[in-house]
Design a protein around this motif. Sequence first.
Motif, PDB file in Angstrom:
ATOM      1  N   ASP A  60      66.444  48.344  37.454  1.00 36.46           N
ATOM      2  CA  ASP A  60      65.109  47.772  37.280  1.00 36.46           C
ATOM      3  C   ASP A  60      64.203  48.881  36.743  1.00 36.46           C
ATOM      4  O   ASP A  60      64.642  50.012  36.514  1.00 36.46           O
ATOM      5  CB  ASP A  60      64.577  47.144  38.581  1.00 36.46           C
ATOM      6  N   MET A  61      62.939  48.560  36.552  1.00 34.51           N
ATOM      7  CA  MET A  61      61.999  49.508  35.930  1.00 34.51           C
ATOM      8  C   MET A  61      61.993  50.866  36.625  1.00 34.51           C
ATOM      9  O   MET A  61      62.108  51.909  35.971  1.00 34.51           O
ATOM     10  CB  MET A  61      60.601  48.865  35.963  1.00 34.51           C
ATOM     11  N   TRP A  62      61.833  50.875  37.934  1.00 35.94           N
ATOM     12  CA  TRP A  62      61.673  52.156  38.645  1.00 35.94           C
ATOM     13  C   TRP A  62      63.006  52.863  38.813  1.00 35.94           C
ATOM     14  O   TRP A  62      63.061  54.094  38.840  1.00 35.94           O
ATOM     15  CB  TRP A  62      60.928  51.944  39.951  1.00 35.94           C
ATOM     16  N   GLU A  63      64.095  52.110  38.861  1.00 39.42           N
ATOM     17  CA  GLU A  63      65.417  52.737  38.867  1.00 39.42           C
ATOM     18  C   GLU A  63      65.697  53.390  37.513  1.00 39.42           C
ATOM     19  O   GLU A  63      66.376  54.425  37.448  1.00 39.42           O
ATOM     20  CB  GLU A  63      66.491  51.697  39.190  1.00 39.42           C
ATOM     21  N   MET A  64      65.174  52.803  36.443  1.00 36.85           N
ATOM     22  CA  MET A  64      65.325  53.426  35.126  1.00 36.85           C
ATOM     23  C   MET A  64      64.610  54.770  35.085  1.00 36.85           C
ATOM     24  O   MET A  64      65.101  55.717  34.476  1.00 36.85           O
ATOM     25  CB  MET A  64      64.813  52.508  34.010  1.00 36.85           C
ATOM     26  N   LEU A  65      63.445  54.858  35.743  1.00 36.56           N
ATOM     27  CA  LEU A  65      62.750  56.144  35.798  1.00 36.56           C
ATOM     28  C   LEU A  65      63.597  57.160  36.565  1.00 36.56           C
ATOM     29  O   LEU A  65      63.713  58.315  36.148  1.00 36.56           O
ATOM     30  CB  LEU A  65      61.357  55.994  36.413  1.00 36.56           C
ATOM     31  N   ASP A  66      64.205  56.743  37.665  1.00 30.55           N
ATOM     32  CA  ASP A  66      65.106  57.636  38.408  1.00 30.55           C
ATOM     33  C   ASP A  66      66.264  58.082  37.514  1.00 30.55           C
ATOM     34  O   ASP A  66      66.613  59.266  37.488  1.00 30.55           O
ATOM     35  CB  ASP A  66      65.677  56.923  39.643  1.00 30.55           C
ATOM     36  N   ALA A  67      66.859  57.128  36.780  1.00 27.23           N
ATOM     37  CA  ALA A  67      67.975  57.458  35.892  1.00 27.23           C
ATOM     38  C   ALA A  67      67.530  58.421  34.791  1.00 27.23           C
ATOM     39  O   ALA A  67      68.275  59.329  34.406  1.00 27.23           O
ATOM     40  CB  ALA A  67      68.562  56.186  35.284  1.00 27.23           C
ATOM     41  N   ALA A  68      66.317  58.233  34.293  1.00 29.64           N
ATOM     42  CA  ALA A  68      65.779  59.136  33.268  1.00 29.64           C
ATOM     43  C   ALA A  68      65.623  60.547  33.830  1.00 29.64           C
ATOM     44  O   ALA A  68      65.937  61.531  33.146  1.00 29.64           O
ATOM     45  CB  ALA A  68      64.438  58.610  32.754  1.00 29.64           C
ATOM     46  N   GLU A  69      65.141  60.632  35.068  1.00 31.85           N
ATOM     47  CA  GLU A  69      65.011  61.953  35.696  1.00 31.85           C
ATOM     48  C   GLU A  69      66.375  62.608  35.838  1.00 31.85           C
ATOM     49  O   GLU A  69      66.541  63.798  35.551  1.00 31.85           O
ATOM     50  CB  GLU A  69      64.296  61.820  37.046  1.00 31.85           C
ATOM     51  N   ASP A  70      67.366  61.823  36.269  1.00 35.69           N
ATOM     52  CA  ASP A  70      68.727  62.362  36.408  1.00 35.69           C
ATOM     53  C   ASP A  70      69.298  62.810  35.069  1.00 35.69           C
ATOM     54  O   ASP A  70      70.088  63.750  35.009  1.00 35.69           O
ATOM     55  CB  ASP A  70      69.648  61.319  37.038  1.00 35.69           C
TER      56      ASP A  70
END
Length: 172
Positions: A44-54
């Motif tokens: 989802d949107m905020w998980e994508m931000l987490d994935a981007a950070e990773d």
Amino acid sequence: MTDYEAVVYDLDGTLVRLAVDWAVVEREVAARLREAGVDPSAYDMWEMLDAAEDAGIGSDVHDLIASHERDGATRAERLPGADELAGLDVPAAVCSLNAEDACRTALERHDLLDSFRVVAGRDTVPARKPDPRALTWVLDELGVAPENALFVGDSASDEVTAERAGTSFRWA
């Protein structure tokens, strides 16, 4: 509200509604993830931000999302929940998943910014809701124990945040 020493509000969907087309934001973030070799389809949107950070592109993706939020904040719609601020006799704060400067812009647009002692966005504290550290940081800044505070929000994530932080919760 007299049962609490402070009230903390979520922003978007609670006090105001940012004029953001989240579907467009999600598509743009997904494209950035694909460019970085990450399949965004399971997030989802905020998980994508987490994935981007990773993936090492978190700053770029945060900036992209924040740009949309800042733009949407300039056209934010005031919601009825903001009306209760006038009668509040305890300190108020904001704890939001939106970028802090977008929060401030939206609040200022409706002459609400001075109603809050603390305004925290996802970039203010290195923890995002439903991680309770964002809300507990806000409460620490207010000098109020979690059990003496109310968190008002519009999502299940807000409710989970309150539960994890040890605060009472009310739906907006």
